[in-house]
Design an enzyme around this catalytic site. Structure first.
Site, PDB file in Angstrom:
ATOM      1  N   ARG A 129       0.941  -1.352   0.005  1.00  0.00           N
ATOM      2  CA  ARG A 129       0.119   0.406  -0.191  1.00  0.00           C
ATOM      3  C   ARG A 129       1.121   1.097  -0.115  1.00  0.00           C
ATOM      4  O   ARG A 129       0.090   2.396  -1.131  1.00  0.00           O
ATOM      5  CB  ARG A 129      -0.712   0.029   1.254  1.00  0.00           C
ATOM      6  N   GLY A 167     -12.549  -4.005   1.825  1.00  0.00           N
ATOM      7  CA  GLY A 167     -13.390  -3.406   2.231  1.00  0.00           C
ATOM      8  C   GLY A 167     -14.032  -2.839   0.580  1.00  0.00           C
ATOM      9  O   GLY A 167     -15.422  -2.758   0.360  1.00  0.00           O
ATOM     10  N   LYS A 215     -14.644 -15.476   6.596  1.00  0.00           N
ATOM     11  CA  LYS A 215     -15.837 -15.008   6.376  1.00  0.00           C
ATOM     12  C   LYS A 215     -16.660 -15.011   5.577  1.00  0.00           C
ATOM     13  O   LYS A 215     -16.922 -14.292   4.724  1.00  0.00           O
ATOM     14  CB  LYS A 215     -16.520 -14.257   7.684  1.00  0.00           C
ATOM     15  N   GLY A 243      -7.196  -6.965   0.808  1.00  0.00           N
ATOM     16  CA  GLY A 243      -6.065  -7.245   1.231  1.00  0.00           C
ATOM     17  C   GLY A 243      -5.675  -8.222   2.196  1.00  0.00           C
ATOM     18  O   GLY A 243      -3.983  -7.755   1.209  1.00  0.00           O
TER      19      GLY A 243
END
Ligand code: ADP
Ligand code: MG
Length: 403
Positions: free
Chosen positions: A37, A384, A202, A360
């Site tokens: 990043r 996200g 998840k 990420g």
């Protein structure tokens, strides 16, 4: 309206530009473990310096809860940025306090100043509009223009993302413009076959994407921890694997909808099962419908897709024209459970079309597994943010730039 891009700022010679970056990198004991990043922020900063501006670069790091917390200091990031830019980078030990104020007053063209972690101030993420506006105004003191280049945060309505973009002339940076263009290509005018590969820990994080993308895609491949909720939705036992029982009904609904729409949902036929969640755990490969027949019985934990599945996924990926991959196929951080992720990453490098890695951990995975970034069509820096974009949600940080 089109996203405003950096050339719209006009002549920047002698101007001071505030750049919202996303320096939220993984750290272990204060050492940066993946600087992707930070590297992604370099082109915009360099562009601004070359244009004769002084740059103030701001970011958050971790979740410090609105108070200074040395483990989340941006000091190591500032040093790394200096190495990457091959110039000395100034660092302020606060965000809008006396050190930052003194250092910004002394800035000259060509200088880069990194301020301390924005989230050391509770106003950055405050729910109260006036508090965020107040913080943005302090960040913008003496600033001529704002550049939004922290793609990982454009889905956040936060002071340095949203309010700052509305208070002075503002544009997207080169990274945000590139990320947005790729995501646009994943949602409009997509070349087919279009395959989406989802993994990660998840299911609940990814439900929105599944729902939004099902009408647009040809195949959905499921791996990672979420695959077990899918297997459970088909009535299979999953031992002690990650499984979100309260999401089973939703997943059953998606399986039915996919069938109606003619979208192929491809689930693993074999998985790697371990006796514990550890690098040196005992592990075996079993059929996906026979997890509890492994030597570990109902205590077995599925930690990767098996080799048959990996080969099948790889061939489906390689025969696609558009691929979006989010979420590792297994616990790639532990070598015995990295093979599935490695196989999918490798297949993605062979796509004759657009192959995008988003997320990420997925981006960190391809780098940790030794793939060169340039062998992918695109690696998104924002997990996200890219998911919310693909879910069709409005992203405040892009709206503030005219999107
Ligand atoms: P991304 O950041 O790319 O969106 P996620 O945050 O959703 O990805 O998930 C990443 C994590 O998922 C990784 O840390 C990985 O270890 C974990 N994971 C993958 N497969 C499994 C599994 N079978 N069981 C538990 N965790 C898993
Ligand atoms: Mg993640």
């Amino acid at each position: 309206m089109p996203l405003r891009t950096i050339d719209s700022l006009g002549n920047l010679a002698g101007k001071t530009v505030l750049v919202r970056c996303d320096f939220n990198v993984p750290l272990a004991d204060g050492v940066i473990t993946d600087d992707g990043r930070i590297r992604s922020s370099v082109p915009t900063i360099r562009y601004l310096l070359d244009a004769g501006a002084a740059v103030i670069a701001v970011s958050h790091l971790g979740r410090p809860e609105g108070v200074p917390d040395t483990q989340y200091s941006l000091a190591p990031i500032s040093s790394r940025l200096g190495e990457l830019l091959e110039t000395s980078v100034l660092f302020a030990t606060d965000t809008v306090g006396p050190d930052a104020t003194a250092r910004r007053a002394a800035l000259t063209p060509g200088n880069v100043l990194v301020l301390e972690n924005l989230r050391f101030d509770p106003r950055e993420t405050s729910k109260v509009d006036s508090e965020r506006e107040e913080f943005a105004a302090l960040l913008l003191a003496g600033v001529d223009a704002f550049v939004s280049d922290g793609f990982g945060v454009v889905h956040r309505k936060q002071a340095s993302v949203y309010e700052a973009a509305r208070a002075v002339p503002s544009t997207a940076g080169l990274l945000v413009a590139a990320e947005t263009e790729v995501l646009r290509r994943l949602t409009t005018d997509t070349q087919r076959p279009y395959t989406v590969v989802l993994g990660g820990s998840k299911v609940s994080d990814k439900l929105g994407v599944i729902e939004h993308l099902l009408p647009r895609i040809d195949r959905l491949l499921i791996g990672g921890g979420m695959l077990f909720t899918f297997l459970a939705a088909q009535g299979k036992s999953v031992g002690a694997s990650l499984c979100e029982i309260d999401k089973i009904d939703t997943v059953v609904g998606y399986l039915a909808e996919a069938e109606r729409r003619g979208v192929e949902i491809v689930l693993p036929t074999d998985v790697v099962v371990a006796n514990r969640f550890a690098e040196d755990a005992d592990h075996v490969t079993v059929d996906a419908d026979a997890i509890e027949t492994s030597p570990f019985g109902s205590a077995g934990i599925g930690l990767d897709i098996g080799p048959k599945t990996a080969a099948k996924f790889a061939s489906l990926i390689e025969s696609s024209k558009t691929v979006f991959w989010n979420g590792p196929m297994g616990v790639f951080e532990m070598e015995p459970f990295a093979a599935g992720t490695r196989a999918i990453a490798d297949a993605l490098t062979k796509v004759d079309g657009l192959g995008v890695v988003g997320g990420g951990d997925s981006a960190a995975a391809v780098r940790a597994l030794g793939f060169s970034e340039s062998s992918f069509g695109h690696i998104s820096t924002g997990g996200g943010a890219s998911l919310e974009f693909l879910e069709g949600k409005a992203l405040p940080g892009l709206e503030a730039l005219g999107w």
